[in-house]
Design a protein around this motif. Structure first.
Motif, PDB file in Angstrom:
ATOM      1  N   GLN A   1       0.836  -1.198   0.000  1.00  0.00           N
ATOM      2  CA  GLN A   1       0.000   0.000   0.000  1.00  0.00           C
ATOM      3  C   GLN A   1       0.881   1.261   0.000  1.00  0.00           C
ATOM      4  O   GLN A   1       0.615   2.212  -0.729  1.00  0.00           O
ATOM      5  N   VAL A   2       1.935   1.221   0.760  1.00  0.00           N
ATOM      6  CA  VAL A   2       2.842   2.367   0.796  1.00  0.00           C
ATOM      7  C   VAL A   2       3.539   2.517  -0.565  1.00  0.00           C
ATOM      8  O   VAL A   2       3.683   3.623  -1.090  1.00  0.00           O
TER       9      VAL A   2
ATOM     10  N   LYS B   1       2.414   1.778  -3.386  1.00  0.00           N
ATOM     11  CA  LYS B   1       1.457   2.355  -4.318  1.00  0.00           C
ATOM     12  C   LYS B   1       1.379   3.869  -4.115  1.00  0.00           C
ATOM     13  O   LYS B   1       1.394   4.640  -5.084  1.00  0.00           O
ATOM     14  N   ALA B   2       1.352   4.260  -2.865  1.00  0.00           N
ATOM     15  CA  ALA B   2       1.289   5.692  -2.565  1.00  0.00           C
ATOM     16  C   ALA B   2       2.529   6.401  -3.093  1.00  0.00           C
ATOM     17  O   ALA B   2       2.443   7.477  -3.680  1.00  0.00           O
TER      18      ALA B   2
ATOM     19  N   GLU C   1       2.332   6.943  -6.725  1.00  0.00           N
ATOM     20  CA  GLU C   1       1.345   7.951  -7.085  1.00  0.00           C
ATOM     21  C   GLU C   1       1.874   9.357  -6.872  1.00  0.00           C
ATOM     22  O   GLU C   1       1.638  10.245  -7.696  1.00  0.00           O
ATOM     23  N   ASN C   2       2.518   9.589  -5.752  1.00  0.00           N
ATOM     24  CA  ASN C   2       2.943  10.951  -5.432  1.00  0.00           C
ATOM     25  C   ASN C   2       4.050  10.872  -4.393  1.00  0.00           C
ATOM     26  O   ASN C   2       3.813  10.849  -3.190  1.00  0.00           O
TER      27      ASN C   2
ATOM     28  N   ALA D   1       6.515  12.945  -3.495  1.00  0.00           N
ATOM     29  CA  ALA D   1       6.791  14.069  -2.598  1.00  0.00           C
ATOM     30  C   ALA D   1       5.813  14.054  -1.421  1.00  0.00           C
ATOM     31  O   ALA D   1       6.184  14.325  -0.280  1.00  0.00           O
ATOM     32  N   ARG D   2       4.580  13.705  -1.735  1.00  0.00           N
ATOM     33  CA  ARG D   2       3.587  13.677  -0.679  1.00  0.00           C
ATOM     34  C   ARG D   2       3.892  12.569   0.326  1.00  0.00           C
ATOM     35  O   ARG D   2       3.735  12.748   1.539  1.00  0.00           O
ATOM     36  N   ALA D   3       4.334  11.446  -0.188  1.00  0.00           N
ATOM     37  CA  ALA D   3       4.671  10.358   0.724  1.00  0.00           C
ATOM     38  C   ALA D   3       5.793  10.778   1.665  1.00  0.00           C
ATOM     39  O   ALA D   3       5.763  10.465   2.850  1.00  0.00           O
ATOM     40  N   VAL D   4       6.768  11.514   1.130  1.00  0.00           N
ATOM     41  CA  VAL D   4       7.853  12.008   1.983  1.00  0.00           C
ATOM     42  C   VAL D   4       7.276  12.916   3.059  1.00  0.00           C
ATOM     43  O   VAL D   4       7.588  12.788   4.240  1.00  0.00           O
ATOM     44  N   SER D   5       6.377  13.788   2.632  1.00  0.00           N
ATOM     45  CA  SER D   5       5.880  14.761   3.607  1.00  0.00           C
ATOM     46  C   SER D   5       4.987  14.097   4.644  1.00  0.00           C
ATOM     47  O   SER D   5       4.735  14.660   5.693  1.00  0.00           O
ATOM     48  N   LEU D   6       4.531  12.896   4.361  1.00  0.00           N
ATOM     49  CA  LEU D   6       3.779  12.168   5.382  1.00  0.00           C
ATOM     50  C   LEU D   6       4.710  11.398   6.302  1.00  0.00           C
ATOM     51  O   LEU D   6       4.270  10.663   7.176  1.00  0.00           O
TER      52      LEU D   6
END
Ligand SMILES: Nc1ncnc2c1ncn2[C@@H]1O[C@H](COP(=O)(O)OP(=O)(O)OP(=O)(O)O)[C@@H](O)[C@H]1O
Ligand SMILES: Nc1ncnc2c1ncn2[C@@H]1O[C@H](COP(=O)(O)OP(=O)(O)OP(=O)(O)O)[C@@H](O)[C@H]1O
Ligand SMILES: [Mg+2]
Ligand SMILES: [Mg+2]
Lengths: 376, 236, 273, 309, 295
Positions: free
Chosen positions: D178-179, D181-182, D185-186, D188-193
């Motif tokens: 799941q990660v 996949k994230a 998808e995006n 930079a957003r995954a990093v910021s999470l």
């Protein structure tokens, strides 16, 4: 008494790679000719031929041979060019007790280190090349040698055998450069050769490597400074070389198409079908297939043990096999030819490549049978 | 209607991105020297209208007449040469070029564009950062550069998409003055704006878009009267 | 100083090839505040944000989070420590469902994110919490929709829900209303107000209406340095701010708005009293 | 969901009865390549990174297993496990060096690393260089099942394939998946999470490499040979082709693609068309890229969706 | 013979010079690749095949049409460039908007086809092409015999590389190119015919490979696999130089030639490996390559 009602010969060769011109399609043609000349049937059973491209890869070759002997009732495998592929393929044939009819491989391993009761090695091998080419030159006073060697099994073997011949005859090896297979630019190696102070630079490589290394040798003026010896030069390679630089170079071959009437007669037929003059492997493949079929006839069966026994009993004798015997180790020993590449002004046409300097009797060319390979 | 002075005329324009049909038959026309805005909510299709004029959408049908030339079948790179200057929503600053190269990039389509000096005077930030890589500029600076770039090319029909976005109020104010000056010079401007307060005092006319249709045309002098209506469309 | 600062910067400097974008900034963000960072274009606001989240490395200076020096930490570590940033361009996972978007953020704390041998439905226990979060931004009914299909404003809302899932102590918002229609601006502003409960928000915003409505405290940057600080009334009354940032027209309008706000406040006090 | 399960059951039955009709060694080869392609697809299809160096893992698995079988007297299952571990370890090293890059850069970096490995194997004495490692014994599985019997060998390969396939399936449908996949998808957003995206890519790469090594180890046993072909960059290209033909990012795609390509090569290299192998493969590449980017399985899925979805 | 610390200095100088010659070939080839990658973001796997095509075209021109080396030097790059243009126009453009990886796969396919086709037509033993008369012979240096043809290669390649670099980095046309690859749609909206520029650039990059092919024909044998052998090395060079950096590709090409030459002298077994080793080290220290910008 033929198993599954037919005799099937598989032809494994490099059909599209650097050795394609040396055996490839031509070997298939030669073997087809042999089968036709034999009459198409043996002991009443039809003779079939299948062929495949090993792409010069041992894994591809061994997989094909495995499929043939396990799944397609192939009785013998012919062609067999690159030593690496042959090594892998003969492992499979030996295990399955099928006969390997090796026509064009150079390594002498198949009748020594990797010998097997089912191996038959016909046309030539590295020992014959070294004995044929190196010895006369050392005898003529060229004592210091430098090798440009193809950096894989075949090259190492050729260098090793030649070194032995040089040393036994009082010469010395002053250096060697190992060039990876398929090197296009040999200039570095040529420079090394130049500064080595050798009398002779020996090219222990084959095919395109030989052509390219010779080209660089001439460009950097090496050919003017020292002798160059091509240890293995097939006719198609010789044709591809610049006649000005290659002319005068000496080498050893197992067959030359323009040797006498017999060879010319067969070669003409071959040329009509194939387009080009036959290289030694082509003639060897024909001769060997013929001998194999005759042995089946004589043995009355296609069962491998019986056939191989007969093959070794019978004396090969045709346009290719002169003063020949098939020894117990599977090595076919016959006359070899010490030849010189013709200079441009000596050539009638593009097919007029070699002039034969001398004939080397088989027992002087090949090494004796090893005790562990003496299969009776 | 006489076509004299008519710079841009759009009839029954449909535009598509791949499968999706975005514009559903737009009609509009703009006269020389007019400043017209396109209003509407997010996703109404205002940017798409500009992009369709520049032939930057997937597919378009209908008619777009610029300066008397039908352009619906014209390749994208020929359209600018009719005198159009387009300032995209996402600014489109080139990271492989420095600020000055970015500024000098668009080929001149008319001879009377603003000079580099004039532009630097108008946007001193740009002068200061002129050897910096284009995309290293701050968001607002990039916006200034994108606008300056087309002012230099001498285009006399400007298509401007959200040019006040992300700019400090002082600059926005200055931009308003610039647009009025350009209008006085006779330039024709089609402005897509979110910032109604900015657009209202300088525009001659407004088109209101919704779901890819033009739903209303409002003259500057009707603005007072139609405020209610506008609010329902824009959700102010 | 003894005030409770969530975030502090000490002499923060960022230079780009001889150009000083951030010049000796000492920023103090009080716990529980909505703190706005405003200033002219190129003042260094985004750069400050990038420094705080470690997308850029400070040339010199220190960043303290809850009194702890976080200057040497990596971006992901900062996020885990509780400083979460939202992006200018909408930052969602377009081909995950809305629910999954939020769940990705919740999942991180579960500690099973590297478990490639476990079935995915171990994540289902997070669903309730995810729906709760979606509900808080008004997206509960879209839980199973593909995120690409959401409108712009809803994507922003989703992004905020995702950010909330990390339970950040400090949220950094860079121009949260940029490119939005009026309706959405209002929506997002309300949302920010709502989620600011129990946490601290630092935002960059050019929309003065939003700033005036939300910000407890404002820092004005100019040419990389702090020009002034204070609440909205103070700052907007400062002539330097007017000249450098607000401009005359905006300022006049601001004056009207300020008066209005003052009247409203007075009225509110009256009704309360 | 039921339909998908039925499909898997049908395929399994097919795989179990197939060797009674087709040459088992060929089928085993097919399964090895299918596993290889599935492992590769884990990176391309689910992380979005095209590795152009996966041959290095296939080859490493093969050489290590081959060497162990020839020199250590190990049982085949142990040799295979060690081969897989070796490939995984190499993958971990490659991954550390490459996952920081994206897209074409990633492809090139992995390609170059694989070239380095190629030349090491070319020079290293234990691999047999150009000759390859010949005559690897198949040995006795668990010490008592004779693998020199082709049928036994086949069922063993089938079991290996199923394990590998299951691992991939599980990975994709796990919290970890799941990660991934994230991230795809995006990022930079995954990093910021708060996700260390490179660590996730790295783990995925290592798993993918290990499974590629598993395929190589098994293949070496089947053919009793490990050779440079398996480490050559053409092999890295071939696995891309298989995946592309079958369908990138679909779980069955690589299996189908491997089936098509291996069958084709098998047919071509045996027949008259041997000469044309490269030309035909080239055309398949071009046609797939131009017209069928979603591959066989991908196109079928699309068709299914259009007509029934 | 001059020696220093047991090293044969003359031999060393010779190897360095030969390395430089090879390096200039690498530079020319990696330049084409870097242009196509840096500007068009296409990994052209067919670049090696185009190099091979160039060599074959020179050979065919001589043997079928009697066109000599000097004429071939002009005509062949144009012909090969035209092939590139056709390829861009009909194969690459349709997928221009897809992931760039697809163009990598597509050109890989084209390379396979071309190589297979020439193997089928001409076999793989290789053809020979003689050095033009004017460049036969050589100069005797104190430490080696330098063939004139090799000297010509160094000069020609340095000039071609330099001009190309200048054109791309320093001219307006170059700016159009760089911008056009970044945001083609917008450049079109500015009135620039980007598809044309893209096509011509691709043609130019491929033409450079063709030129290298002609220059290589007289010294290497003209064979179908000459391109695929060198391609991977050239890729590594482009990666080391920093993908997309034109100047980086040129300098790294020259540098790697020299390093390879030294390796051949000191440790020949590693000569094929050394470039990849350098690459790994460079990537560890500078992930974007020696001259590349961080993404
Ligand atoms: N490249 C694209 N592909 C597919 N659909 C698109 C694309 N660009 C825009 N759209 C869709 O077209 C519609 C109109 O978009 P457009 O950008 O024209 O809106 P807008 O009125 O400019 O709004 P905004 O305030 O968001 O800029 C939207 O629904 C959007 O999702
Ligand atoms: N990577 C960089 N290299 C060089 N200069 C930079 C870089 N990033 C930012 N700058 C410069 O630093 C200054 C501050 O930029 P920043 O993006 O922080 O401004 P900002 O306050 O966010 O402005 P805006 O409101 O316009 O977004 C600008 O002048 C910009 O050109
Ligand atoms: Mg818009
Ligand atoms: Mg900013």
């Amino acid at each position: 008494n033929v198993s599954d009602g037919k005799v099937k010969i598989g032809v494994l060769a490099d059909m599209g790679g650097v050795y394609a011109d040396i055996c490839g399609k031509g070997c298939v043609t030669a073997i087809e000719m042999a089968v036709e000349d034999f009459g198409g049937t043996v002991l009443g059973a039809p003779i079939e031929i299948v062929s495949a491209d090993d792409q010069l890869k041992p894994d591809v070759g061994s997989a094909i041979v495995r499929k043939w002997v396990e799944n397609e009732q192939v009785d013998a495998v012919g062609g067999l060019v690159s030593s690496a592929v042959v090594g892998a393929a003969t492992k499979v044939t030996t295990e399955a007790k099928k006969i390997a009819l090796i026509s064009t491989a150079a390594s002498n391993a198949f009748t020594t280190k990797q010998c097997s009761p089912y191996n038959v090695h016909w046309t030539y091998n590295v020992v014959a090349l070294a004995n044929g080419t190196v010895k006369p030159m050392v005898d003529a006073g060229k004592k210091k040698w430098f090798f440009i060697t193809a950096d894989y099994a075949f090259g190492h073997a050729l260098e090793g055998v030649a070194t032995k011949v040089i040393q036994e005859n009082g010469g010395e090896v002053v250096g060697a450069a190992r060039a990876p297979l398929g090197t296009t630019d040999f200039s570095s190696y040529i420079l090394q050769a130049q500064s080595s102070g050798a009398d002779v630079v020996a090219l222990a490589n084959a095919g395109g490597d030989t052509v390219n290394s010779l080209k660089a040798a001439s460009e950097f003026g090496l050919t003017q400074m020292m002798d160059v010896a091509g240890l293995l030069v097939f006719t198609p390679n010789a044709q591809a070389m610049d006649a000005n630089t290659a002319g005068g170079m000496r080498t050893t071959t197992g067959f030359y198409w323009d040797y006498d009437d017999q060879t010319r007669a067969w070669s003409k037929r071959f040329m009509e079908r194939h387009g080009d003059i036959p290289a030694m492997g082509h003639a060897g493949a024909y001769s060997m297939t013929m001998h194999y079929l005759k042995a089946i006839e004589a043995a009355g069966t296609d069962e491998s043990d019986a056939v191989i026994k007969k093959m070794k009993e019978m004396k090969p004798d045709d346009f290719f096999s002169r003063n020949a015997t098939l020894r117990s180790d599977g090595r076919m020993v016959h006359d070899m030819y010490y030849v010189e590449i013709k200079k441009p002004e000596e050539r009638r046409d593009n097919n007029d490549i070699f002039k034969v300097v001398s004939v080397i009797p088989g027992d002087q060319a090949f090494a004796p049978v090893l005790p562990e390979c003496d299969f009776k | 209607m006489s076509t004299y002075g008519e710079k841009l005329r759009i009839d029954d324009l449909h535009a598509f991105y791949g499968e999706s049909h975005i514009l559903h038959g737009i009609d509009m026309n703009i006269m020389q020297g007019e400043l017209v805005t396109l209003l509407g909510r997010n996703g109404a299709g205002r940017s798409t209208t500009l992009r369709a004029i520049m032939n930057m959408v997937g597919r378009r049908t209908g008619s777009i007449n610029i300066n008397g030339n039908e352009t619906i079948n014209m390749p994208a790179h020929k359209i600018a040469h009719l005198g159009l200057g387009y300032c995209p929503e996402e600014r489109g600053i080139f990271s492989s070029l420095n600020v000055e190269e970015n500024l000098l990039l668009p080929p001149a389509v008319r001879s009377d564009g603003m000079s580099v000096e004039e532009l630097y005077e108008m946007f001193p930030n740009l002068y200061e950062r002129r050897y910096s890589q284009g995309t290293r500029l701050s968001g607002g600076e990039q916006q200034m550069l994108a606008l300056a770039r087309i002012l230099r090319s001498g285009a006399n029909i400007l298509l401007l998409d959200e040019i006040t976005e992300g700019l400090a109020p002082v600059i926005v104010q200055k931009l308003g003055e610039v647009l009025i000056k350009l209008k006085e010079r006779g330039l024709t401007i089609l402005l897509v704006e979110q910032n109604f307060r900015f657009a209202a005092p300088i525009a001659d006319r407004h088109y209101v878009m919704e779901h890819g249709h033009i739903v209303e045309e409002i003259q500057a002098n009707e603005l007072e009267a139609k405020t209610e209506l506008l609010n329902t469309y824009l959700g102010v | 100083m003894s005030a409770d600062y969530v975030l502090e910067t000490r002499n923060l400097v960022k230079e780009f090839k001889g150009f000083t974008a951030v010049d000796d900034v000492n920023l103090q963000v009080t716990r529980g505040n909505i703190h706005a960072l405003i200033g002219p274009n190129g003042a260094g606001k985004t750069t400050v944000f990038n420094l705080l989240t470690k997308f850029l490395i400070p040339t010199t200076g220190q960043i303290l989070f809850n009194g702890r020096d976080i200057t040497p930490m990596k971006p992901a570590a900062i996020a885990r420590a509780g400083v979460v940033r939202s992006f200018q361009i909408s930052a969602v996972f377009p081909h995950l469902t809305v629910l999954e978007n939020v769940r990705i953020a919740l999942q991180r704390k579960e500690g099973n994110s590297f478990h490639f041998w476990r079935p995915q439905n171990v994540l289902n226990k997070l669903n309730d919490r995810a729906v709760e979060l979606l509900d808080s931004v008004g997206l509960a009914e879209f839980a199973d929709a593909q995120t690409v299909d959401l409108s712009y404003g809803r994507k922003r809302a989703l992004e905020i829900a995702t950010t909330l899932a990390l339970e950040p102590e400090l949220m950094l918002l860079d121009e949260p209303t940029q490119g939005m229609g009026h309706e959405d601006v209002g929506l997002v502003a309300d949302l920010i107000k709502k989620v600011s409960e129990g946490r601290t928000i630092l935002m960059v915003e050019h929309n003065l209406h939003v700033v005036s409505k939300l910000a407890d405290r404002i820092t004005v940057l100019q040419r990389g340095a702090i020009l002034t600080e204070g609440d909205y009334a103070t700052v907007s009354a400062d002539p330097r701010v007017r000249e450098a940032y607000m401009g005359t027209a905006a300022s006049e309008e601001q004056d009207r708005a300020n008066e209005q706000a003052a009247r409203d406040a007075a009225a509110a006090e009256e009704t309360q009293a | 969901m039921m339909k998908v399960n039925k499909l898997y059951v049908a395929l399994l039955v097919l795989a179990v009865v197939a060797p009674f009709f087709l040459y088992p060694v060929f089928l085993a080869k097919l399964l090895c390549f299918a596993l290889f392609a599935c492992a590769f697809n884990l990176m391309l299809g689910y992380v979005g990174l095209l590795s152009f160096g996966h041959a290095a893992f296939l080859g490493t698995g093969g050489y290590i297993t081959g060497w162990l079988m020839m020199n250590s007297g190990m049982t085949p299952e142990l040799a295979i496990i060690l081969g897989t571990v070796a490939a995984g370890a190499l993958g971990a090293v490659f991954g550390k060096l490459s996952v920081k890059r994206e897209g074409i850069y990633f492809a090139m970096v992995t390609l170059a690393l694989a070239q380095l490995v190629f030349f090491i194997y070319l020079q290293a004495p234990f691999t047999g260089g150009e000759d390859g490692m010949q005559g690897v014994p198949r040995g006795n599985l668990f010490g008592f099942i004779d693998l020199s019997d082709n049928m036994n060998m086949y069922y063993f390969v089938l079991a290996v394939f199923l394990i590998g396939f299951w691992v991939i399936h599980r990975t994709i449908h796990s919290p970890f998946g799941q990660v991934l996949k994230a991230i795809r998808e995006n990022e930079a957003r995954a990093v910021s999470l708060g996700y260390n995206v490179n660590d996730y890519k790295w783990v995925a790469f290592t798993i993918s490499a290990a499974l590629a090594g598993l395929a190589g180890s098994t293949k070496t046993l089947v053919f009793q040979l490990a050779s440079l072909t398996d480490v050559h960059w053409h092999m890295s290209g071939e696995v891309v082709l298989m995946t592309l033909v079958g369908g990138v990012g679909t779980i069955l795609g690589p299996v189908v693609g491997a089936g098509v390509i291996v069958t084709m090569q098998n047919y071509l290299s045996g027949g008259e068309l041997g000469n044309y192998v490269h030309i035909i493969m080239g055309f398949i590449f071009v046609i797939c890229v131009l017209a069928f980017r979603s591959g066989i399985v991908g196109e079928l899925q699309k068709m299914w969706k259009r007509n029934f979805g | 013979m001059a020696t220093f610390l047991g090293i044969n200095l003359f031999g060393l100088f010779g190897q360095l010079l030969v390395g430089l010659i090879n390096g200039s070939f690498y530079a020319l080839l990696s330049l084409g690749l870097a242009i196509i990658f840096g500007l068009l973001k296409i990994i052209n796997f067919a670049q090696g095949a185009m190099y091979m095509l160039g060599a074959f075209a020179a050979w065919m021109a001589l043997n079928y049409f009697g066109i000599n080396y000097w004429a071939a030097l002009v005509i062949v790059p144009l012909v090969v460039g035209f092939v590139g243009i056709l390829m861009e126009r009909f194969l690459i453009r349709p997928i221009a908007n897809e992931d760039h990886l697809y163009s990598l796969l597509l050109t890989f396919g084209v390379a396979l086809i071309l190589q297979g086709l020439f193997t089928h037509l001409y076999g793989s033993s290789g053809m020979s092409y003689t050095i033009p008369d004017a460049l036969r012979g050589g100069t005797k240096l104190p430490f080696m015999y330098l063939p004139d043809y090799r000297l010509w290669i160094i000069c020609a390649s340095v000039v071609v590389c330099g001009l190309t670099w200048w054109m791309i980095e320093k001219t307006k046309l170059g700016a159009y190119l760089r911008a056009g690859t970044e945001n083609p749609q917008l450049m079109q909206a500015f009135g620039i015919n980007v598809p044309l520029i893209v096509t011509l650039t691709f043609g130019f990059g491929v033409g450079l490979a063709g030129l290298a092919g002609v220059m290589a024909a007289p010294i290497y044998s003209v064979s179908p696999d000459m391109g695929s052998n060198i391609l991977i090395v050239v890729f590594a060079i482009v990666v080391i130089g920093g993908m997309g950096s034109i100047g980086g590709a040129i300098l790294t090409g020259l540098g790697m030639g020299v390093i390879e030459g030294l390796t051949k002298y000191f440790y020949p077994e590693a000569s094929n490996t050394v470039i990849f080793l350098v690459m790994v080290i460079v990537l560890l220290v500078k992930p974007a390559g020696l001259f590349g910008k961080e993404a």
